[in-house]
Design a protein around this motif. Structure first.
Motif, PDB file in Angstrom:
ATOM      1  N   LEU A 139      18.263  10.933   3.496  1.00  0.00           N
ATOM      2  CA  LEU A 139      17.353  10.436   4.999  1.00  0.00           C
ATOM      3  C   LEU A 139      15.957  10.606   4.810  1.00  0.00           C
ATOM      4  O   LEU A 139      15.405  11.749   4.150  1.00  0.00           O
ATOM      5  N   ALA A 140      15.114   9.426   4.747  1.00  0.00           N
ATOM      6  CA  ALA A 140      13.678   9.521   4.370  1.00  0.00           C
ATOM      7  C   ALA A 140      13.124   9.131   5.851  1.00  0.00           C
ATOM      8  O   ALA A 140      12.971   8.164   6.305  1.00  0.00           O
ATOM      9  N   GLU A 141      12.327  10.196   6.182  1.00  0.00           N
ATOM     10  CA  GLU A 141      11.389  10.014   7.431  1.00  0.00           C
ATOM     11  C   GLU A 141      12.252   9.839   8.747  1.00  0.00           C
ATOM     12  O   GLU A 141      11.880   8.844   9.353  1.00  0.00           O
ATOM     13  N   LEU A 153      20.762   7.097   5.614  1.00  0.00           N
ATOM     14  CA  LEU A 153      20.825   7.346   7.238  1.00  0.00           C
ATOM     15  C   LEU A 153      19.241   6.728   7.664  1.00  0.00           C
ATOM     16  O   LEU A 153      18.330   7.527   7.202  1.00  0.00           O
ATOM     17  N   GLY A 154      19.024   5.995   8.251  1.00  0.00           N
ATOM     18  CA  GLY A 154      17.710   5.319   8.902  1.00  0.00           C
ATOM     19  C   GLY A 154      17.030   4.613   7.904  1.00  0.00           C
ATOM     20  O   GLY A 154      15.727   5.141   7.325  1.00  0.00           O
ATOM     21  N   PRO A 155      17.419   3.717   7.375  1.00  0.00           N
ATOM     22  CA  PRO A 155      16.772   3.035   6.148  1.00  0.00           C
ATOM     23  C   PRO A 155      15.685   2.119   6.633  1.00  0.00           C
ATOM     24  O   PRO A 155      14.894   1.935   5.534  1.00  0.00           O
ATOM     25  N   ILE A 194       0.778  -1.345  -0.024  1.00  0.00           N
ATOM     26  CA  ILE A 194      -0.013  -0.091   0.029  1.00  0.00           C
ATOM     27  C   ILE A 194       1.042   1.348  -0.020  1.00  0.00           C
ATOM     28  O   ILE A 194       0.626   2.269  -0.836  1.00  0.00           O
ATOM     29  N   ARG A 195       1.683   1.287   0.868  1.00  0.00           N
ATOM     30  CA  ARG A 195       2.730   2.425   1.008  1.00  0.00           C
ATOM     31  C   ARG A 195       3.569   2.467  -0.379  1.00  0.00           C
ATOM     32  O   ARG A 195       3.525   3.764  -1.046  1.00  0.00           O
ATOM     33  N   ARG A 196       3.919   1.208  -0.880  1.00  0.00           N
ATOM     34  CA  ARG A 196       4.942   1.379  -2.463  1.00  0.00           C
ATOM     35  C   ARG A 196       3.795   1.904  -3.478  1.00  0.00           C
ATOM     36  O   ARG A 196       4.180   2.850  -4.054  1.00  0.00           O
ATOM     37  N   GLY A 215      13.430  13.584  12.056  1.00  0.00           N
ATOM     38  CA  GLY A 215      12.374  13.881  13.085  1.00  0.00           C
ATOM     39  C   GLY A 215      12.685  12.949  14.382  1.00  0.00           C
ATOM     40  O   GLY A 215      12.158  13.357  15.349  1.00  0.00           O
ATOM     41  N   GLU A 216      13.172  11.756  14.079  1.00  0.00           N
ATOM     42  CA  GLU A 216      13.401  10.816  15.329  1.00  0.00           C
ATOM     43  C   GLU A 216      14.852  10.913  15.926  1.00  0.00           C
ATOM     44  O   GLU A 216      15.014  10.278  16.953  1.00  0.00           O
ATOM     45  N   VAL A 217      15.529  11.787  15.281  1.00  0.00           N
ATOM     46  CA  VAL A 217      16.915  11.781  15.899  1.00  0.00           C
ATOM     47  C   VAL A 217      16.963  12.937  17.166  1.00  0.00           C
ATOM     48  O   VAL A 217      16.787  14.035  16.832  1.00  0.00           O
ATOM     49  N   GLU A 251      24.271   5.312  16.030  1.00  0.00           N
ATOM     50  CA  GLU A 251      23.471   6.551  16.322  1.00  0.00           C
ATOM     51  C   GLU A 251      23.823   7.617  15.524  1.00  0.00           C
ATOM     52  O   GLU A 251      25.240   8.036  15.452  1.00  0.00           O
ATOM     53  N   ALA A 252      23.298   8.252  14.659  1.00  0.00           N
ATOM     54  CA  ALA A 252      23.142   9.249  13.843  1.00  0.00           C
ATOM     55  C   ALA A 252      23.601  10.612  14.640  1.00  0.00           C
ATOM     56  O   ALA A 252      24.096  11.635  14.090  1.00  0.00           O
ATOM     57  N   ASP A 253      23.218  10.742  15.917  1.00  0.00           N
ATOM     58  CA  ASP A 253      23.597  11.677  16.678  1.00  0.00           C
ATOM     59  C   ASP A 253      24.817  11.656  17.598  1.00  0.00           C
ATOM     60  O   ASP A 253      25.094  12.580  18.252  1.00  0.00           O
ATOM     61  N   PHE A 288      22.933   2.954   7.423  1.00  0.00           N
ATOM     62  CA  PHE A 288      23.277   3.217   8.674  1.00  0.00           C
ATOM     63  C   PHE A 288      21.983   3.445   9.521  1.00  0.00           C
ATOM     64  O   PHE A 288      21.173   4.296   9.330  1.00  0.00           O
ATOM     65  N   ASP A 289      21.846   2.504  10.494  1.00  0.00           N
ATOM     66  CA  ASP A 289      20.553   2.387  11.172  1.00  0.00           C
ATOM     67  C   ASP A 289      21.009   2.169  12.719  1.00  0.00           C
ATOM     68  O   ASP A 289      21.971   1.339  13.168  1.00  0.00           O
ATOM     69  N   ILE A 290      19.964   2.652  13.696  1.00  0.00           N
ATOM     70  CA  ILE A 290      20.337   2.596  15.056  1.00  0.00           C
ATOM     71  C   ILE A 290      19.864   0.978  15.618  1.00  0.00           C
ATOM     72  O   ILE A 290      20.375   0.675  16.505  1.00  0.00           O
ATOM     73  N   GLN A 291      18.830   0.369  14.695  1.00  0.00           N
ATOM     74  CA  GLN A 291      18.409  -0.746  15.309  1.00  0.00           C
ATOM     75  C   GLN A 291      19.023  -1.910  14.078  1.00  0.00           C
ATOM     76  O   GLN A 291      18.591  -2.021  13.042  1.00  0.00           O
ATOM     77  N   PRO A 292      19.507  -3.142  14.772  1.00  0.00           N
ATOM     78  CA  PRO A 292      20.015  -4.152  14.060  1.00  0.00           C
ATOM     79  C   PRO A 292      19.199  -4.778  13.411  1.00  0.00           C
ATOM     80  O   PRO A 292      19.130  -5.256  12.121  1.00  0.00           O
TER      81      PRO A 292
END
Ligand SMILES: C[S@@+](CC[C@H](N)C(=O)[O-])C[C@H]1O[C@@H](n2cnc3c(N)ncnc32)[C@H](O)[C@@H]1O
Length: 204
Positions: A123-125, A55-57, A30-32, A128-130, A106-108, A78-82
Motif C-alpha cells: 500500500l503506497a500512500e 491496494l490503492g494503486p 518529476i515524481r518518478r 491515510g485515505e481509508v 472498498e478496502a474498508d 484493488f482500488d475504489i475508483q474504476p
C-alpha cells in the motif's frame, strides 16, 4: 507549508479519495525522478514467484515496476475508483505486463479474496485515505498468508501520510509483527510480517 497548501488544494479539488482525474499528479516524470519507484519496490524483498496484492494503486506509479518484478508471480490491483484502474491498466499494458488482475472495491469493506490468497500486500500512500483503517487491516490479515508480508510506503508530500508509530498501532493489534522501517529522503517503507498462529516473528 507545502503540506498545508496541498491539504487545502485537495479540499478544494475534492475530498478523499484522491480524484482519478488528477492522476497526473501521481504519475509523472518529476515524481518518478524524485521518488524512484524501483527503489521502493526493491525494498519489498520479492523473489519473483509471489502473489501480490496492491491496494490503492492509483494510475500504477508503483504497479508497473512491481509487475516487472513478478516474472513467475501474479499481481492483483484493488482500488475504489474504476477510473484509476483504467489508467493503471493502460500503463501496465503499455509496459507489456499481462500478469495483472484488476478489481474495483472498498478496502474498508471485506476484501473479495480467499483467506491466505497473497504472499505480499503493498500500500503506497493509501491507508491515510481509508476511512475504517482497522477494518482494512483486519481484512488484510485474512487475505495475507501466515508468514506473508505487509508493506506500507508513506511519503512526503502526501498530507494523509501515517508515521511509523501510527502504522504499528494499526497493524500490531491486527495480527502483524513489525519487521522494519527503511527510511528514505522522501518517505518510509515499513514492513510487517503476518503472524503465524500464536507465533510472533520479526524476521523478514
Ligand atoms: C493518493 S492515491 C495513491 C496512489 C498510488 N498508490 C501512488 O502512490 O501513486 C490513493 C489511492 O487509493 C485509493 N483508495 C482510497 N481509498 C480507498 C479505499 N477505501 N479502498 C480502495 N482504494 C482506495 C484511491 O482511489 C487512490 O487510487
Amino acid at each position: 507549508m507545502i503540506d498545508s497548501v496541498l491539504s487545502q488544494t485537495r479540499t478544494v479539488i475534492g475530498r478523499f479519495p484522491f480524484p482519478h482525474w488528477a492522476s497526473v499528479l501521481l504519475n509523472n516524470p518529476i515524481r518518478r525522478a524524485l521518488e524512484r519507484p524501483d527503489s521502493t519496490i526493491d525494498k519489498i524483498g520479492l523473489d519473483g514467484h509471489e502473489h501480490v496484492l496492491e491496494l490503492g494503486p492509483g494510475p500504477g506509479f508503483f504497479s508497473v515496476p512491481l509487475a516487472g518484478r513478478l516474472p513467475r508471480g501474479h499481481l492483483d490491483l484493488f482500488d475504489i475508483q474504476p477510473g484509476m484502474l483504467d489508467r493503471a491498466r493502460r500503463n501496465l499494458e503499455r509496459a507489456g505486463h499481462r500478469n495483472v488482475g484488476y478489481h474495483v472495491g472498498e478496502a474498508d469493506v471485506e476484501l473479495p479474496f480467499p483467506d491466505g490468497a497473497f504472499d505480499v500486500a503493498f500500500l503506497a500512500e493509501v491507508i491515510g485515505e481509508v476511512s475504517d483503517k482497522t477494518a482494512c487491516l483486519r481484512s488484510l490479515a485474512r487475505v495475507i498468508k501466515p508468514g506473508g508480508v505487509l508493506v506500507f510506503r508513506e511519503a512526503f508530500p502526501d498530507p494523509d501520510r501515517l508515521s511509523v508509530a501510527e502504522l504499528r498501532k494499526l497493524a500490531e493489534p491486527n495480527d502483524f509483527a513489525f519487521a522494519d522501517a527503511i527510511e528514505g529522503r522522501w518517505g518510509d517503507v515499513v514492513r510487517f510480517r503476518r503472524n503465524h498462529y500464536g507465533i510472533q516473528t520479526k524476521d523478514i
